[in-house]
Write an enzyme that holds these catalytic residues in place. Structure first.
Site, PDB file in Angstrom:
ATOM      1  N   GLU A 146      -4.176   7.448  -4.500  1.00  0.00           N
ATOM      2  CA  GLU A 146      -4.487   7.225  -5.289  1.00  0.00           C
ATOM      3  C   GLU A 146      -5.892   7.983  -5.624  1.00  0.00           C
ATOM      4  O   GLU A 146      -7.031   7.916  -5.060  1.00  0.00           O
ATOM      5  CB  GLU A 146      -4.650   5.631  -5.350  1.00  0.00           C
ATOM      6  CG  GLU A 146      -3.420   4.878  -5.138  1.00  0.00           C
ATOM      7  CD  GLU A 146      -3.326   3.262  -4.844  1.00  0.00           C
ATOM      8  OE1 GLU A 146      -4.707   2.734  -4.843  1.00  0.00           O
ATOM      9  OE2 GLU A 146      -2.108   3.286  -4.734  1.00  0.00           O
TER      10      GLU A 146
ATOM     11  N   HIS B 194      -1.609   0.291  -9.901  1.00  0.00           N
ATOM     12  CA  HIS B 194      -2.138  -0.789  -9.311  1.00  0.00           C
ATOM     13  C   HIS B 194      -2.735  -1.622  -9.423  1.00  0.00           C
ATOM     14  O   HIS B 194      -3.958  -0.894  -9.416  1.00  0.00           O
ATOM     15  CB  HIS B 194      -3.336   0.391  -8.302  1.00  0.00           C
ATOM     16  CG  HIS B 194      -3.306  -0.089  -6.780  1.00  0.00           C
ATOM     17  ND1 HIS B 194      -3.961   0.214  -5.744  1.00  0.00           N
ATOM     18  CD2 HIS B 194      -3.423  -1.624  -6.741  1.00  0.00           C
ATOM     19  CE1 HIS B 194      -3.971  -1.278  -4.906  1.00  0.00           C
ATOM     20  NE2 HIS B 194      -3.506  -2.175  -5.388  1.00  0.00           N
TER      21      HIS B 194
ATOM     22  N   ARG C 251       0.952  -1.616   0.159  1.00  0.00           N
ATOM     23  CA  ARG C 251       0.444   0.041  -0.240  1.00  0.00           C
ATOM     24  C   ARG C 251       0.634   1.396   0.092  1.00  0.00           C
ATOM     25  O   ARG C 251       2.056   1.558   0.984  1.00  0.00           O
ATOM     26  CB  ARG C 251      -0.620  -0.086   1.117  1.00  0.00           C
ATOM     27  CG  ARG C 251      -1.711  -1.194   1.152  1.00  0.00           C
ATOM     28  CD  ARG C 251      -2.962  -0.791   0.013  1.00  0.00           C
ATOM     29  NE  ARG C 251      -4.703  -1.309   0.249  1.00  0.00           N
ATOM     30  CZ  ARG C 251      -4.642  -1.967  -1.049  1.00  0.00           C
ATOM     31  NH1 ARG C 251      -3.855  -2.696  -1.653  1.00  0.00           N
ATOM     32  NH2 ARG C 251      -5.810  -2.955  -0.891  1.00  0.00           N
TER      33      ARG C 251
HETATM   34  O1  A2R Z   1       3.746  -9.408  11.260  1.00  0.00           O
HETATM   35  P1  A2R Z   1       2.790 -10.398  10.862  1.00  0.00           P
HETATM   36  O2  A2R Z   1       3.830 -11.580  11.721  1.00  0.00           O
HETATM   37  O3  A2R Z   1       1.576 -10.590  11.053  1.00  0.00           O
HETATM   38  O4  A2R Z   1       3.556 -11.574   9.581  1.00  0.00           O
HETATM   39  C1  A2R Z   1       2.352 -10.437   8.550  1.00  0.00           C
HETATM   40  C2  A2R Z   1       2.878  -9.120   7.532  1.00  0.00           C
HETATM   41  N1  A2R Z   1       2.175  -7.502   8.906  1.00  0.00           N
HETATM   42  C3  A2R Z   1       3.912  -6.908   9.314  1.00  0.00           C
HETATM   43  N2  A2R Z   1       4.755  -6.551   9.320  1.00  0.00           N
HETATM   44  C4  A2R Z   1       5.610  -5.959   9.550  1.00  0.00           C
HETATM   45  N3  A2R Z   1       5.195  -4.606  10.352  1.00  0.00           N
HETATM   46  C5  A2R Z   1       3.877  -4.817  10.538  1.00  0.00           C
HETATM   47  N4  A2R Z   1       3.118  -4.455  11.373  1.00  0.00           N
HETATM   48  C6  A2R Z   1       2.584  -6.303   9.622  1.00  0.00           C
HETATM   49  N5  A2R Z   1       2.029  -6.283   9.823  1.00  0.00           N
HETATM   50  C7  A2R Z   1       1.914  -7.495   9.032  1.00  0.00           C
HETATM   51  O5  A2R Z   1       2.540  -8.729   6.037  1.00  0.00           O
HETATM   52  C8  A2R Z   1       2.141 -10.734   7.303  1.00  0.00           C
HETATM   53  O6  A2R Z   1       3.539 -11.722   7.194  1.00  0.00           O
HETATM   54  C9  A2R Z   1       2.149 -10.582   6.152  1.00  0.00           C
HETATM   55  C10 A2R Z   1       1.277 -10.684   5.617  1.00  0.00           C
HETATM   56  O7  A2R Z   1       0.398 -11.733   5.009  1.00  0.00           O
HETATM   57  P2  A2R Z   1      -0.527 -11.847   4.822  1.00  0.00           P
HETATM   58  O8  A2R Z   1      -2.185 -11.906   5.669  1.00  0.00           O
HETATM   59  O9  A2R Z   1      -1.200 -13.020   3.924  1.00  0.00           O
HETATM   60  O10 A2R Z   1      -1.786 -11.152   3.867  1.00  0.00           O
HETATM   61  P3  A2R Z   1      -1.154 -11.251   2.086  1.00  0.00           P
HETATM   62  O11 A2R Z   1      -2.295 -12.013   1.269  1.00  0.00           O
HETATM   63  O12 A2R Z   1      -0.140 -11.564   1.797  1.00  0.00           O
HETATM   64  O13 A2R Z   1      -1.676  -9.505   1.579  1.00  0.00           O
HETATM   65  C11 A2R Z   1      -0.574  -8.890   2.193  1.00  0.00           C
HETATM   66  C12 A2R Z   1      -1.293  -7.731   1.395  1.00  0.00           C
HETATM   67  C13 A2R Z   1      -2.531  -6.665   1.456  1.00  0.00           C
HETATM   68  O14 A2R Z   1      -2.982  -6.554   2.397  1.00  0.00           O
HETATM   69  C14 A2R Z   1      -2.352  -5.214   0.600  1.00  0.00           C
HETATM   70  O15 A2R Z   1      -2.181  -4.640   1.298  1.00  0.00           O
HETATM   71  C15 A2R Z   1      -1.277  -5.264   0.009  1.00  0.00           C
HETATM   72  O16 A2R Z   1      -0.171  -7.266   0.425  1.00  0.00           O
HETATM   73  O17 A2R Z   1      -2.086  -6.676  -1.398  1.00  0.00           O
END
Ligand code: A2R
Length: 314
Positions: A261, A280, A232
């Site tokens: 955006e 995007h 993002r």
């Molecule tokens: O931090 P963790 O252990 O919850 O790992 C998640 C990581 N993540 C973060 N890393 C660093 N600092 C943060 N504050 C933080 N919050 C979350 O991002 C996890 O490894 C990753 C997200 O993975 P998923 O939930 O499987 O999401 P996905 O499907 O890979 O999509 C990611 C994003 C979407 O939310 C859209 O913004 C974009 O890709 O299209």
């Protein structure tokens, strides 16, 4: 009278997928209305669901007081006020997993375009500069580099698989390390940036990740470093990014997402050699957008038939 649920469509998504909703719902297309307030007043109260691609704020939720479900076209739901929805007992669903490959493909397309200067070299070739000025300048490798993936979730893993196939060494950062990958974990982003040539952001948006990629991270990536953002716009501090690129403390950026955006910070337009910009489009193929739409279709159908939602986020 039809017993199909009424759905307030805030913003259009892939038209063939959106059209499928009409099989199981009566859709009201707010984005087409000239007088949005009047449209909401007329149709909002009968809607039991809201569909959106970009945002669903408190005012939209309040205009649909009988809504029980929000259909979010996308895996990222930072544009939806989930707290407000939960407070009102409204469930939110998103479209995870089906876009992993497409977004990962785009991350690699941006990475390769930037490292090998594909876009700039294309302009060089078209302008007849090869014949006039000689060979295009040497570029930087994609293979034999170290890439740091910020967010190693569903999409991040697909990016890692592709980077491995491109013979890159992989490191990653997230809040909690994984125990199922052989890649080096960094709790500290600056430390990871210092050790990497390329950084790819693929975390969710929202407050928890706002400006996570800060000036110190960019400077640690260095004058030959590349930042790829398919997460993002809010994840990257864009003022810092423009300054770092202008001052040369960061080598290059390849971006698909932006803080406001569809506007792109104008300073980036001038940077033709070291910046690649796409609007995007990471998940925007016919195949994937249809699949995303069908996830929402299946969720709405499940809700209507009294079954469990398939991809709830709250
Ligand atoms: O931090 P963790 O252990 O919850 O790992 C998640 C990581 N993540 C973060 N890393 C660093 N600092 C943060 N504050 C933080 N919050 C979350 O991002 C996890 O490894 C990753 C997200 O993975 P998923 O939930 O499987 O999401 P996905 O499907 O890979 O999509 C990611 C994003 C979407 O939310 C859209 O913004 C974009 O890709 O299209």
């Amino acid at each position: 009278m039809s017993d199909k649920p009424h759905v307030m469509i805030h913003s259009s998504w892939y038209p063939p997928a959106l059209a499928r909703l009409d099989e199981i719902a009566i859709t009201h297309h707010l984005y087409k209305a000239d007088d949005k307030a009047a449209f909401l007043a007329e149709h909002g109260p009968k809607c039991s669901a809201i569909g959106t691609m970009h945002s669903c704020d408190v005012s939209l939720i309040e205009a649909c007081p009988n809504a029980e479900l929000i259909l979010n076209f996308g895996v990222g739901y930072d544009g939806v006020d989930v707290a407000k929805a939960s407070e009102r007992g409204i469930k939110v669903v998103n479209t995870p997993a089906v876009l992993n490959d497409c977004v990962a493909d785009m991350a690699l397309a941006l990475l390769l375009s930037s490292r090998r200067r594909v876009v700039h070299a294309d302009a060089y070739a078209r302008a007849g500069r090869w014949a006039a000025e000689g060979d295009y300048p040497y570029t930087l490798n994609a293979h034999s580099t170290k890439v740091g993936i910020v967010g190693l979730g569903r999409i991040g893993m697909e990016i890692a698989n592709r980077c491995a196939a491109f013979k890159m060494e992989i490191a990653y950062h997230k809040r909690t390390p994984r125990d199922d990958v052989p890649f080096k974990y960094y709790a500290d982003l600056v430390e990871m940036a210092r050790d990497c040539d390329i950084m790819i952001a693929i975390t969710p948006g929202g407050d928890a990740t706002r400006n996570l990629i800060s000036r110190p991270v960019m400077d640690a990536l260095g004058p030959e470093g590349l930042l790829v953002n398919v997460a993002r716009g809010s994840v990257v501090d864009h003022d810092a990014l423009i300054a770092a690129l202008n001052e040369g403390t960061l080598g290059a950026a390849a971006l698909d997402v932006y803080p406001s955006e569809p506007n792109i910070p104008e300073a980036l337009f001038e940077m033709r050699e070291n910046v690649v910009l796409t609007p995007h489009i990471a998940s925007a193929t016919h195949y994937t957008r249809m699949a995303m739409g069908m996830v929402l279709y299946d969720n709405l159908k499940a809700k209507t038939e009294g079954r469990e939602l398939i991809t709830p986020v709250n």
